[in-house]
Design an enzyme around this catalytic site. Structure first.
Site, short mmCIF file in Angstrom:
data_model
loop_
_atom_site.label_atom_id
_atom_site.label_comp_id
_atom_site.label_asym_id
_atom_site.label_seq_id
_atom_site.Cartn_x
_atom_site.Cartn_y
_atom_site.Cartn_z
N LYS A 88 -16.37 -21.40 2.93
CA LYS A 88 -16.69 -22.57 2.15
C LYS A 88 -15.47 -22.96 1.40
CE LYS A 88 -20.39 -24.68 -0.91
NZ LYS A 88 -21.55 -24.23 -1.24
N SER A 163 -25.28 -27.55 -0.49
CA SER A 163 -24.19 -27.93 -0.53
C SER A 163 -23.10 -27.45 0.54
CB SER A 163 -23.29 -28.01 -1.82
OG SER A 163 -23.29 -26.76 -1.96
N SER A 187 -28.43 -23.86 -1.58
CA SER A 187 -27.22 -24.44 -0.86
C SER A 187 -26.84 -23.76 0.25
CB SER A 187 -26.10 -24.80 -2.14
OG SER A 187 -26.44 -25.71 -2.58
#
Length: 536
Positions: A88, A163, A187
């Site tokens: 990420k 997210s 997330s």
């Protein structure tokens, strides 16, 4: 050998040690898929071809040397050695970008490795690239990224969740077998549910946050994405452990048994016998889709049939979780994001020559609407005259939420079973105009963050052709037992028809004519404006 991109990480490890494949071959196959299909998904913000191949060659050399040294040396290699991983884009990797999905960090180059990146390097993992995300991890759809939305491989018109939607999408699309995400209120688990993969949030303090761009420090946790539970356990093992550079990192030993989850489905299933599982009635929230509720209850029934005892319980403060989270998290984000001022790093607007004016211009241009909304909410909650009424009260309610979970563990339950998300993947744009509707996407996951507990989402079938996730929540530091339960569910559903299915629209990503999520959003916005004009 079958398509290398369809292999699990533990299968890659076995083949690499046996000399039946190389890390370079695995890496090239995954790079090719990522580069070919990313136009239609927008899941990667950057792909590190040259760096990844260099890491793969180093891993091949390391494995070859161990093979020459004998079986004991091979056994000392971590199973991740030579295996591709996606990160990420808030994980600091020395010499690489870390935008956190925001324009305010555009052009920033990390001068050091985060602890997670350093531990993955030590294990010998191969970094394929950095994945798309909601800006500063604020969102539940990956539509809040400053670099455009990400599409869900199961339906390119729908979101992958957020997210960490980029990491979930690239694992679901077979671009990598493993991905790193962060979970502040769901997330990791929510996008795992929406993309049909495994996603896990560890106990707060299990994995170091050093070098991770912060959102809400008391809630953020780093965790794995994978396509099965064994792989998730392998990745968790690699990144876990105490880190003196993170004051919230706990000196709790990492269980070596994380690398020893059962290979046999029957052996895994046998672990369920005698287990006592709680089913909280409050997690079947108002507005939950009927198909989601049905799949979760079917999963619970399967656990019972395999020998587990499931009892309905009440977690009475669950209803306050959403409001409490959206006071605490914005308060912490308003403090953490104060450092982004255009002076030290990242985007800077110095056009006026006046410090205060340039500071305001930098933050106005650098932050997106959702980040600004949460900064303002948090600043208000922390302001004089409101701190006690909002932030302090929210912290007290947080203690009550944790107390609900403590009562379950005190009653002798081994784990909690619940839905992960109240819905399947929703259409892009469906909730962008209504922030509260978007926030409700995390209603089933954020209490776990409030209490600092471990939680995992595992695939539990389909509703209307889209994945549904089953959430298993454990007591503090019970990752091993929680993963064993998740592996048991895989064992009892190993022959289910839905387990053999690949994302329904993945083949469309090979077509260069397939519009990107950014193009799709622009077309939708254009059609909406034309419709509005015609109506007027």
């Amino acid at each position: 050998m079958e398509d290398p991109t369809r292999l699990h990480a533990h299968e890659m490890a076995r083949l690499l040690r046996a000399g039946e494949t190389t890390s370079r071959a695995l890496t090239e196959a995954h790079l090719a898929a990522a580069e070919r299909q990313n136009h239609a998904l927008n899941a990667w913000l950057v792909i590190y071809r040259a760096e990844a191949l260099a890491q793969a060659d180093a891993a091949d050399k390391r494995i070859a040397e161990a093979r020459r040294a004998g079986a004991a040396a091979l056994a000392q290699l971590h199973p991740l050695c030579g295996v591709p991983v996606g990160l990420k884009d808030l994980v600091s990797v020395k010499g690489g970008q870390a935008t956190a999905g925001s324009k305010i960090l555009e052009g920033y180059v990390a001068p050091f490795d985060s602890t997670v990146a350093a531990r993955l390097r030590e294990a010998g993992a191969v970094f394929i690239g950095k994945t798309n995300m909601d800006e500063f991890a604020m969102g539940s759809s990956t539509e809040h990224s400053a670099y455009g939305p990400t599409a869900n491989p199961w339906d390119l018109t729908r979101v992958p969740g957020g997210s960490s939607g980029g990491s979930a999408a690239v694992v679901s699309a077979f671009h990598v077998p493993l991905g790193i995400g962060t979970d502040t209120g769901g997330s990791i688990r929510q996008p795992a549910s929406l993309c049909g993969v495994v996603g896990m949030k560890p106990t707060s303090g299990r994995v170091s946050r050093y070098g991770i761009v912060a959102f809400a420090s008391s809630l953020d946790q780093i965790g794995p994405f994978a396509r099965d539970v064994r792989d998730a356990a392998i990745l968790l093992h690699a990144v876990s452990g105490h880190d003196r550079r993170d004051a919230t990192s706990a000196p709790i030993p990492v269980p070596p048994e994380l690398l020893e989850l059962p290979e046999s489905d029957d052996e895994a299933a046998s672990h369920l016998k005698g287990k006592r599982l709680a089913l909280p009635r409050e997690y079947f929230v108002e507005g939950m889709e009927a198909g989601v509720a049905a799949r979760v209850r079917e999963a619970v029934a399967a656990l019972e049939s395999a020998g587990a005892k499931v009892e309905e319980v009440s977690l009475p403060h669950t209803d306050y979780g959403l409001a409490t989270y959206y006071i605490i998290a914005p308060a912490e984000c308003s403090s953490n994001l104060a450092r982004f001022d255009g002076v030290k790093y990242g985007h800077a607007d110095r056009s006026s020559g006046e410090f205060i004016a340039d500071y305001l211009r930098t933050r106005d241009a650098g932050f997106g609407p959702e980040v600004k909304r949460r900064i303002m909410l948090g600043t208000y909650a922390l302001s004089a005259g409101y701190y006690d009424a909002y932030y302090l009260k929210a912290q007290k309610v947080r203690t009550l939420i944790k107390g609900d979970f403590d009562a379950v563990w005190a009653a002798g339950f081994d784990a909690i079973c619940a839905p992960t998300s109240p819905t399947v993947a929703f259409p892009m744009g469906a909730k962008m105009a209504d922030p509260v509707a978007m926030y409700l996407s995390d209603a089933c996951t954020l209490p776990v963050n409030m209490a600092g507990l471990p939680g995992i989402s595992i695939p539990a079938g389909l509703s209307d052709g889209l994945p549904v996730g089953l959430q298993i929540i454990g007591a503090p530091w019970s990752e091993l037992s929680m993963l064993r339960l998740a592996r048991s569910y895989e064992g009892i559903t190993a022959r289910a028809t839905w387990r053999a299915l690949e994302p329904a629209e993945l083949q469309l990503t090979d077509d260069p004519a397939t519009p990107s999520p950014i193009e799709r959003r622009q077309r939708t916005a254009g059609a909406s404006s034309i419709g509005s004009g015609a109506q007027a």
